[in-house]
Design a protein around this motif. Structure first.
Motif, PDB file in Angstrom:
ATOM      1  N   ASP A 131     -12.077  -7.934   7.034  1.00 41.26           N
ATOM      2  CA  ASP A 131     -11.894  -8.492   5.708  1.00 41.26           C
ATOM      3  C   ASP A 131     -12.175  -7.385   4.688  1.00 41.26           C
ATOM      4  N   LYS A 132     -11.172  -7.060   3.879  1.00 38.17           N
ATOM      5  CA  LYS A 132     -11.309  -5.910   2.980  1.00 38.17           C
ATOM      6  C   LYS A 132     -12.426  -6.097   1.957  1.00 38.17           C
ATOM      7  N   SER A 133     -12.621  -7.348   1.485  1.00 38.52           N
ATOM      8  CA  SER A 133     -13.672  -7.600   0.502  1.00 38.52           C
ATOM      9  C   SER A 133     -15.047  -7.420   1.112  1.00 38.52           C
ATOM     10  N   GLY A 180      -0.984  -3.454   7.019  1.00 38.19           N
ATOM     11  CA  GLY A 180       0.430  -3.085   7.086  1.00 38.19           C
ATOM     12  C   GLY A 180       1.138  -3.181   5.741  1.00 38.19           C
ATOM     13  N   GLY A 181       0.366  -3.019   4.663  1.00 33.86           N
ATOM     14  CA  GLY A 181       0.982  -3.010   3.335  1.00 33.86           C
ATOM     15  C   GLY A 181       1.385  -4.393   2.827  1.00 33.86           C
ATOM     16  N   LYS A 182       1.061  -5.428   3.574  1.00 31.76           N
ATOM     17  CA  LYS A 182       1.470  -6.786   3.149  1.00 31.76           C
ATOM     18  C   LYS A 182       0.480  -7.385   2.153  1.00 31.76           C
ATOM     19  N   ILE A 215      -9.041  -6.827  -6.385  1.00 29.40           N
ATOM     20  CA  ILE A 215      -8.329  -6.023  -7.381  1.00 29.40           C
ATOM     21  C   ILE A 215      -8.925  -4.618  -7.371  1.00 29.40           C
ATOM     22  N   GLU A 216      -8.061  -3.616  -7.380  1.00 31.71           N
ATOM     23  CA  GLU A 216      -8.541  -2.240  -7.458  1.00 31.71           C
ATOM     24  C   GLU A 216      -7.834  -1.520  -8.585  1.00 31.71           C
ATOM     25  N   LYS A 217      -8.509  -0.561  -9.147  1.00 32.36           N
ATOM     26  CA  LYS A 217      -7.857   0.354 -10.065  1.00 32.36           C
ATOM     27  C   LYS A 217      -6.778   1.063  -9.252  1.00 32.36           C
ATOM     28  N   ARG A 223      -4.200  11.192  -2.724  1.00 34.27           N
ATOM     29  CA  ARG A 223      -3.807  11.530  -1.348  1.00 34.27           C
ATOM     30  C   ARG A 223      -4.518  10.559  -0.420  1.00 34.27           C
ATOM     31  N   HIS A 224      -3.867  10.272   0.714  1.00 33.97           N
ATOM     32  CA  HIS A 224      -4.498   9.450   1.739  1.00 33.97           C
ATOM     33  C   HIS A 224      -5.109  10.425   2.746  1.00 33.97           C
ATOM     34  N   VAL A 225      -6.440  10.482   2.741  1.00 35.49           N
ATOM     35  CA  VAL A 225      -7.130  11.363   3.682  1.00 35.49           C
ATOM     36  C   VAL A 225      -8.085  10.496   4.498  1.00 35.49           C
ATOM     37  N   VAL A 247       2.161  11.212   3.111  1.00 31.11           N
ATOM     38  CA  VAL A 247       3.606  10.974   3.086  1.00 31.11           C
ATOM     39  C   VAL A 247       3.894   9.612   3.709  1.00 31.11           C
ATOM     40  N   GLN A 248       4.131   8.646   2.820  1.00 32.51           N
ATOM     41  CA  GLN A 248       4.282   7.250   3.245  1.00 32.51           C
ATOM     42  C   GLN A 248       5.527   6.650   2.608  1.00 32.51           C
ATOM     43  N   ARG A 249       6.055   5.666   3.291  1.00 30.90           N
ATOM     44  CA  ARG A 249       7.146   4.875   2.724  1.00 30.90           C
ATOM     45  C   ARG A 249       6.691   3.427   2.749  1.00 30.90           C
ATOM     46  N   MET A 310     -11.305   3.224   1.411  1.00 33.17           N
ATOM     47  CA  MET A 310     -10.241   2.239   1.305  1.00 33.17           C
ATOM     48  C   MET A 310     -10.390   1.188   2.392  1.00 33.17           C
ATOM     49  N   GLU A 311     -10.403   1.622   3.641  1.00 33.66           N
ATOM     50  CA  GLU A 311     -10.654   0.665   4.718  1.00 33.66           C
ATOM     51  C   GLU A 311     -11.010   1.416   5.995  1.00 33.66           C
ATOM     52  N   MET A 312     -11.494   0.656   6.979  1.00 28.48           N
ATOM     53  CA  MET A 312     -11.762   1.263   8.274  1.00 28.48           C
ATOM     54  C   MET A 312     -10.867   0.602   9.302  1.00 28.48           C
TER      55      MET A 312
HETATM   56  P1  ADP Z   1      -3.011  -1.862   4.493  1.00 31.60           P
HETATM   57  O1  ADP Z   1      -4.264  -2.332   5.191  1.00 31.60           O
HETATM   58  O2  ADP Z   1      -2.070  -2.989   4.173  1.00 31.60           O
HETATM   59  O3  ADP Z   1      -2.364  -0.700   5.161  1.00 31.60           O
HETATM   60  P2  ADP Z   1      -4.474  -0.171   2.629  1.00 31.60           P
HETATM   61  O4  ADP Z   1      -5.583  -0.721   1.844  1.00 31.60           O
HETATM   62  O5  ADP Z   1      -4.814   0.666   3.825  1.00 31.60           O
HETATM   63  O6  ADP Z   1      -3.497  -1.368   3.044  1.00 31.60           O
HETATM   64  O7  ADP Z   1      -3.525   0.688   1.694  1.00 31.60           O
HETATM   65  C1  ADP Z   1      -2.326   1.241   2.168  1.00 31.60           C
HETATM   66  C2  ADP Z   1      -1.811   2.335   1.232  1.00 31.60           C
HETATM   67  O8  ADP Z   1      -1.672   1.846  -0.096  1.00 31.60           O
HETATM   68  C3  ADP Z   1      -2.716   3.539   1.095  1.00 31.60           C
HETATM   69  O9  ADP Z   1      -2.507   4.480   2.115  1.00 31.60           O
HETATM   70  C4  ADP Z   1      -2.325   4.081  -0.271  1.00 31.60           C
HETATM   71  O10 ADP Z   1      -1.127   4.809  -0.174  1.00 31.60           O
HETATM   72  C5  ADP Z   1      -2.031   2.834  -1.062  1.00 31.60           C
HETATM   73  N1  ADP Z   1      -3.212   2.370  -1.826  1.00 31.60           N
HETATM   74  C6  ADP Z   1      -4.166   1.520  -1.409  1.00 31.60           C
HETATM   75  N2  ADP Z   1      -5.103   1.318  -2.377  1.00 31.60           N
HETATM   76  C7  ADP Z   1      -4.724   2.054  -3.449  1.00 31.60           C
HETATM   77  C8  ADP Z   1      -5.260   2.273  -4.774  1.00 31.60           C
HETATM   78  N3  ADP Z   1      -6.365   1.677  -5.205  1.00 31.60           N
HETATM   79  N4  ADP Z   1      -4.584   3.112  -5.596  1.00 31.60           N
HETATM   80  C9  ADP Z   1      -3.443   3.719  -5.182  1.00 31.60           C
HETATM   81  N5  ADP Z   1      -2.893   3.550  -3.973  1.00 31.60           N
HETATM   82  C10 ADP Z   1      -3.510   2.733  -3.095  1.00 31.60           C
END
Ligand code: ADP
Length: 478
Positions: A131-133, A180-182, A215-217, A223-225, A247-249, A310-312
């Motif tokens: 759960d992300k929260s 998965g971006g959903k 909600i996030e800013k 970059r995604h690191v 590099v994401q789509r 962001m997440e684990m």
């Molecule tokens: P999911 O679990 O659906 O993959 P994530 O939280 O991992 O979602 O986010 C996926 C992608 O979305 C990240 O790799 C990043 O590119 C973008 N992203 C997520 N949160 C933010 C944010 N606060 N600001 C900008 N981009 C974000």
């Protein structure tokens, strides 16, 4: 045998000897896990759906058990069927790969109840990060930096909106149960907020049966690191450096690399230590990845920007091979050793980062037709390394298919991963371009040419990376 049992009694819960391993997955990851299991003298059991009866992962396994019809719900996602297959085959451990049941706490619980080892973290750690929260609340407690935002229990529309207004636009609405971006939308201004919230809630209800949002800013050029961590069952943890997956789509990774270009060793250590702290906070065991957003530095600043949790992901990642290339470690071997109760194979100061590695994900899809998944008979699928003047120390192909296989529409369209190595980023990239050119695929449309355009792009070569790379360069990539 009794002696064995005695030693096993002193192992932490969920650990024990592994003689036979069931791989609850398909495609390239199932094949890849089997490769290490075999090298460790562990026998392998594949599971398959009717669509995969003759798939490569089934051909590679010592034995195989049918799960059910083609639909994932009735096969790879069916907890009861996978457990029954493990019992039937006499497997003493299950490796979940990624996707499917890999982050399903109920599955882990059911395996433990059946006395079968789960090659992964304890169920409590999966639940804590699922759960992300809740995950953000735990990370705050461990002093891991978070993206500014709201992740509270109060879910009233009006409250969420006033939080968004307060932090300032753009903001990102994210489903707490998301993946998965959903269930994720960027909102540019206050008038669009309500409609976006409603659409996220709908999408998340449909996909996850849960419509809580955080909600996030929205960071505009991050970059995604992400940091690879490992913990053993005795409370020790290490990080195996980082990967850049900017590099994401549509929030899905396309090209990955390790290490992240331009990271100073101080920042690498800072992020690594934060990641280990995060994992230890939740009593983690096994392989995990802490995903961070690395913000762009302020204009004119020599300093790097801030990084935020962001997440684990509580499993092995698709892109784990780039970490293997720069560390020389086998991450699946680490997973299996930890699952059988061994301490971490190496301490932090024994881990070395050397060279550079890229991974390109080869998908059966048509970039010229909105990335529509492609199917068909793989008439030809070859990588002529010698012809390209390359060798196996520079290129690794992790594939879930072989020439002559049928590619169906039932599962994820990723066919294979092309992984390259070089002493420097420039050299590893040159190897990637040559390997992509040497990869011959016929019969099924793939994104190979798209990957080549990405890898050859001037801004990629000079590592001007952020998560909107593809969006920004749309005109020159299509
Ligand atoms: P999911 O679990 O659906 O993959 P994530 O939280 O991992 O979602 O986010 C996926 C992608 O979305 C990240 O790799 C990043 O590119 C973008 N992203 C997520 N949160 C933010 C944010 N606060 N600001 C900008 N981009 C974000």
């Amino acid at each position: 045998m009794n002696a064995n049992r005695d030693t096993e009694q002193h192992l932490p819960t969920g650990c024990g000897a592994i003689r036979k391993l069931l791989i609850a997955n398909r495609g390239e990851i199932a094949v890849r896990v089997m490769r290490t299991a075999r090298a460790m003298g562990i026998s392998t059991v594949a599971v398959y759906s009717d669509a995969d009866a003759n798939a490569l992962h089934v051909r590679e396994a010592d034995e195989a058990v049918r799960l059910g019809p083609a639909s994932a719900r009735e096969s790879y996602l069916d907890v009861d069927k996978v457990i029954a297959a493990a019992r039937l085959s006499g497997a003493d451990a299950v490796h979940p790969g990624y996707g499917f049941l890999s982050e399903n706490a109920t599955f882990v619980q059911a395996l433990h109840a059946a006395g079968i080892i789960f090659v992964g973290p304890p169920e409590s750690a999966i639940a804590a990060m699922g759960d992300k929260s809740a995950a953000k609340a735990r990370m705050q407690a461990a002093s891991v930096p978070l993206v500014p935002g709201y992740h509270g229990d109060n879910q009233e529309d009006g409250l969420l909106k006033s939080e968004a207004d307060r932090m300032g636009y753009p903001v990102l609405i994210k489903a707490c149960a998301g993946g998965g971006g959903k269930g994720m939308r960027v909102v540019e201004n206050t008038v669009d907020f309500q409609a976006a919230l409603e659409s996220c809630r709908r999408e998340s209800r449909a996909a996850f049966g849960d419509d809580r949002m955080l909600i996030e800013k929205y960071l505009t050029q991050p970059r995604h690191v992400e940091v690879q961590v490992f913990c053993d069952a005795y409370g020790s943890g290490v990080y195996l450096f980082e990967r850049d997956c900017s590099v994401q789509r549509r929030h899905q990774k396309v090209l990955e690399e390790a290490p992240a270009p331009g990271l100073t060793s101080a920042l690498r250590r800072e992020m690594g230590e934060a990641a280990v702290r995060a994992a230890r906070e939740i009593g983690y065991v096994g392989a995990g990845t802490i995903e961070f957003l690395l913000d762009a530095p302020d204009a004119g600043s020599e300093q790097h920007g801030a990084f935020y949790f962001m997440e684990m992901n509580t499993r092995l990642q698709v892109e784990h091979p780039v970490t293997e290339m720069i560390t020389g470690e086998d991450l699946v071997e680490w997973q299996l050793r930890i699952a059988r109760g061994e301490p971490l194979p190496r301490q932090q100061d024994e881990l070395r980062l050397e060279g550079h590695s890229f991974e390109a994900r080869l998908y059966a899809e048509d970039p010229d037709n909105d990335f529509l998944p492609a199917t068909g008979l793989l008439e030809r699928f070859r990588l002529d390394l010698a012809g390209a003047g390359l060798d196996a120390s520079q290129v690794r192909l992790d594939s879930g298919v072989a020439e002559g296989d049928e590619v169906s529409m039932h599962y994820d369209p990723m066919l294979a991963k092309l992984i390259t190595f070089g002493p420097t980023r420039e050299q590893a990239l040159e190897v990637l371009l040559r390997a992509l050119a040497a990869l011959e695929v016929r019969g099924v449309t793939t994104n190979r040419a798209f990957l080549t355009r990405l890898a050859a792009h001037e801004d990629f070569r000079t590592a001007r990376l952020d998560t909107r790379f593809i969006e920004r360069h749309h005109a020159s990539l299509f």
